[in-house]
Design a protein around this motif. Sequence first.
Motif: not given
Length: 134
Positions: A48-75
């Motif tokens: 699951v990709c988190v960020g402010r970009g439209e292509e992310t799975d979890l999108r947040f309106d946050d100028a301090a967050m990158s378009r694709e900020h982080a990924a949560l990966e099953r491990s």
Amino acid sequence: MHDGRTRKLKRSEIGAGEGDFFSRHRATLVLVAGPGAGSEFALERERVCVGRGEETDLRFDDAAMSREHAALERSGEGFRIRDLASSNGVRVNGSTVLVADLKHGDRIELGEHRFQFLLEERVREPSAYALSED
């Protein structure tokens, strides 16, 4: 390979896969600080990709967050978080990380948002059967 003894296996045939993990566990991100605090986001996929970009799975309106900020990966039997070369970094329990295995209750900071990671085993109700008396 076409030797008559080798066959291609489907993902579901290769041991405990995605469906098995998610049927036994419930993984959630709870937003504890930031706009929308109290919201819960179920993690129901391998990545699951988190960020402010439209292509992310979890999108947040946050100028301090990158378009694709982080990924949560099953491990294994849990999740890990991976910084996707974000401008402001990823913090887990106050420490900046590039990659970190997550435990139930960990606090995650992405931009101006703070989350808590929850990983719980699903409780299964025992099966009940009605047997006829003949």
